[in-house]
Design an enzyme around this catalytic site. Structure first.
Site, PDB file in Angstrom:
ATOM      1  CG  ASN A 286     -22.612  -4.751  23.991  1.00 26.27           C
ATOM      2  OD1 ASN A 286     -22.563  -4.162  24.883  1.00 26.27           O
ATOM      3  ND2 ASN A 286     -21.668  -5.444  23.750  1.00 26.27           N
ATOM      4  CD  GLU A 287     -30.185  -6.976  21.481  1.00 22.65           C
ATOM      5  OE1 GLU A 287     -29.953  -6.503  20.253  1.00 22.65           O
ATOM      6  OE2 GLU A 287     -30.538  -8.210  21.609  1.00 22.65           O
ATOM      7  N   PRO A 288     -29.268  -2.292  20.475  1.00 24.81           N
ATOM      8  CG  PRO A 288     -30.856  -2.360  18.503  1.00 24.81           C
ATOM      9  CD  PRO A 288     -30.046  -3.003  19.617  1.00 24.81           C
TER      10      PRO A 288
ATOM     11  CB  THR B 225     -32.256 -10.493  19.934  1.00 26.81           C
ATOM     12  OG1 THR B 225     -31.269  -9.453  19.435  1.00 26.81           O
ATOM     13  CG2 THR B 225     -31.233 -11.330  20.639  1.00 26.81           C
TER      14      THR B 225
END
Length: 641
Positions: free
Chosen positions: A165-167, A184
């Site tokens: 769950n990235e920014p 990442t």
């Protein structure tokens, strides 16, 4: 390693928005989590129920899995009633790839316990793209069908991601296909070696999926995680730092080691949040912090400055602001020396290094074949010029950090020079052909053959020798240790072993150094620095009964990835513009790492630029605090083993 500045009351955690437990070590924390998981499994077994675990991959949870395997083998812990759901998987990704999370989980856990195969759930990186949405919905429904996750294990990425769950991820997000953040992807080159080999997408549980777990452990180890841990723990809830959503969870436990805690306010600047028990070390940190905050020289700080910035109790401890200023100014000034091996025939009472013996035996340990000149090239040159017997020891070959094109070019050179000189060119041509064939046959694999590792290692060896010779070192004082733990041909390394320690011990016994310099640059994103440092400390401790060891001081340097804080520095070596230019030219000898290295980390600057900027910044900090203005400074901290 670094002195922890800790406060003495509960108010010290007032800025922390989740409960945080700082453990003595990663080992202690992982044993505690593994024990909690084991208790859950046993309790569920007694009730005839299923224990549902949410599992993570990466370096962070490996020791938890090792503990669980140990409990299975030695204590009879059974996993027959356990169902697992993994957080994520790269997409697309084959299950047979050693870089898949499917392989990771089986290698570290599932192949060693009695969990039924049908109870293992890992997002499918092989599923057809048009079926992903339905598959993700099914994954959610399956978790719910088992009554939800009992314990969820989480690591945290440098972007603040949990799972993938990235920014920008929303609090209501569920299992889905996502794009990976550039940071990442860059971090993943640690495993994939080449950035272009890293998948750009992944299937991940969502924030809502994770948040439904009844118990969540957020884990982080090491100094490189310290900045993002501070943001996740002390910052407000934000989609830009997805881990902050855990602040809403009713049963979350953040478990970190002391290195990952270094940026927390209660550790770094405890006087901001609490009354502290003052000693001279904490006082030094506070005075330097105040000077940097106000951009004032230490000797110009006033009582009003202290009181307005919450340091009135420091004055109560010190008695007088001006006396305190002078004391801290003097202690900082005493760290500065142009004699890193000690100044002969001088009073060394207030110097960081001993005057005697005047000519010391020195070993500079360099994890990779360029860390020596990048991090302490100026000091290296001073030690040589001042007549010390200096040795440099390159701990690993660094072969994975060489591009295939460079290996091919050197193969062509061998073939062509043989032809030019009329040598047995068929043998050289065969080496060239074998190199080319090995590179071309790699396909998507990141693993090099032994031949390619040898060629790449020789490239790094030649560059390191050139750099050390440029500094002024004799060939016989240049050592290539090629520690076995590193020689896997891929980014994933073996565990440090006895053979690695013995190689270092043998060199120490041969030289019997008065000084050892080692990389304490523990925010190295690839982890090699930490392993190499641990190997040195272990070797020194095993040699503790040697007569010479009591006179052997261990100094830690940094510079490739970050620098020491001003209050941590115990020896500051000023560099002139000439020193800095020599250092730059020594770094330039490492041509395979020039321009765009294989592992650049998250810093777009070249290594020589990073080093110079950091050295100049350190000098500017000293200047701002009222000390002599220098072009640059290399900084060191002594490690007491």
């Amino acid at each position: 390693m670094i002195k922890i500045k800790n406060s003495q009351d509960a108010s010290s955690t007032m800025l922390e928005r989740m409960p945080v437990a700082i453990k003595e070590s990663e080992d202690v924390a992982c044993k505690e989590v593994a024990s909690d998981i084991a208790r859950l499994i046993i309790e569920k077994q007694k009730k005839g129920k299923t224990a549902v675990l949410g599992l993570a991959t990466g370096v962070t949870p490996i020791k938890i899995y090792q503990e669980l395997v140990k409990k299975h083998r030695e204590e009879g812990l059974s996993f027959h009633n356990v169902v697992t759901f993994n957080l994520d998987e790269y997409y697309p990704q084959s299950k047979t790839s050693e870089l898949s999370y499917y392989y990771f989980m089986h290698h570290h856990l599932f192949d060693h316990i009695d969990i039924p195969a049908e109870n293992i759930n890992i997002p499918d990186g092989e599923i057809e793209s048009d079926k992903i949405a339905d598959y993700c919905k099914f994954y959610e429904e399956k978790i719910d069908a088992y009554g939800g996750i009992d314990i969820q294990i989480l690591g945290i990425g440098r972007t603040g991601h949990i799972g993938f769950n990235e920014p920008g991820s929303r609090q209501e997000s569920l299992t889905r296909l996502v794009k990976l953040h550039p940071v990442t992807i860059m971090d993943a080159t640690r495993e994939f070696i080449r950035e272009e080999q890293v998948p750009r997408r992944a299937i991940t549980m969502g924030i809502k999926t994770i948040s439904k777990a009844r118990k969540v452990y957020l884990l982080a180890w090491g100094e490189k995680k310290a900045p993002i841990i501070k943001e996740a723990i002390e910052g407000g809830i934000s989609e830009e730092i997805p881990a902050t959503f855990l602040q809403n969870h009713p049963n979350v436990s953040v478990m970190i080691d002391s290195d990952a805690a270094l940026e927390l306010t209660r550790i770094k600047t405890p006087w901001v949040v609490s009354v502290v028990e003052w000693d001279i070390d904490i006082a030094k940190s506070a005075v330097i912090w105040l000077g940097q905050k106000l951009k004032k020289p230490i000797l110009k700080l006033t009582e009003e400055d202290y009181r307005k910035n919450g340091l009135g109790d420091l004055l109560a401890f010190a008695g007088d602001s001006q006396k305190l200023n002078v004391k801290i100014f003097d202690s900082l000034q005493h760290t500065i020396t142009g004699w890193p091996g000690g100044k002969p025939n001088s009073d060394d009472t207030h110097r960081p290094e001993r005057a005697q013996p005047a000519h010391k035996r020195v070993i500079i340990f360099s994890p990779h074949p360029d860390d020596d000149v990048i991090s302490m090239g100026g000091t290296f040159r001073k030690l040589v010029k001042q007549g010390h017997e200096v040795h440099v020891a390159y701990q690993v070959s660094g072969n994975i950090a060489v591009f295939d094109d460079d290996a091919r070019r050197y193969g062509e050179f061998m073939r062509d020079i043989a032809q030019q000189l009329g040598l047995a060119s068929e043998e050289f041509k065969k080496i060239h052909d074998d190199v080319v064939n090995a590179i071309d046959s790699k396909g998507d694999s990141s693993k090099d053959t032994q031949l390619i590792r040898t060629v790449k290692g020789l490239i790094r060896k030649g560059e390191a020798s050139a750099g050390a010779r440029f500094i002024g070192l004799k060939d016989e004082n240049i050592h290539f240790l090629n520690l076995p733990f590193y020689e896997t041909g891929e980014a994933r390394k073996n565990t440090l072993g006895k053979e690695d320690i013995d190689i270092i011990k043998n060199l120490l016994l041969e030289v019997k150094p008065h000084q050892v310099f080692a990389a304490g640059d523990l925010r190295d994103p690839h982890g090699t620095h930490k392993v190499c440092f641990d190997a040195i400390v272990m070797a020194l401790k095993e040699l503790k009964n040697e007569e010479w060891i009591k006179d052997c001081w261990l100094w830690m340097y940094r510079g490739a990835w970050h620098e020491w804080e001003t209050d941590e520095i115990e020896m500051a070596i000023p560099l002139s513009p000439v020193d800095l230019m020599y250092k730059r030219k020594a770094i330039f000898k490492h041509q395979s790492q020039k321009d765009s290295p294989v592992f650049p980390g998250n810093d777009p600057r070249e290594f020589w630029q990073r080093a110079e900027d950091r050295n100049r910044q350190t000098a500017q900090y000293f200047d701002q605090l009222g000390l002599t203005e220098y072009e640059a400074i290399e900084a060191f901290v002594r490690y007491h083993y």
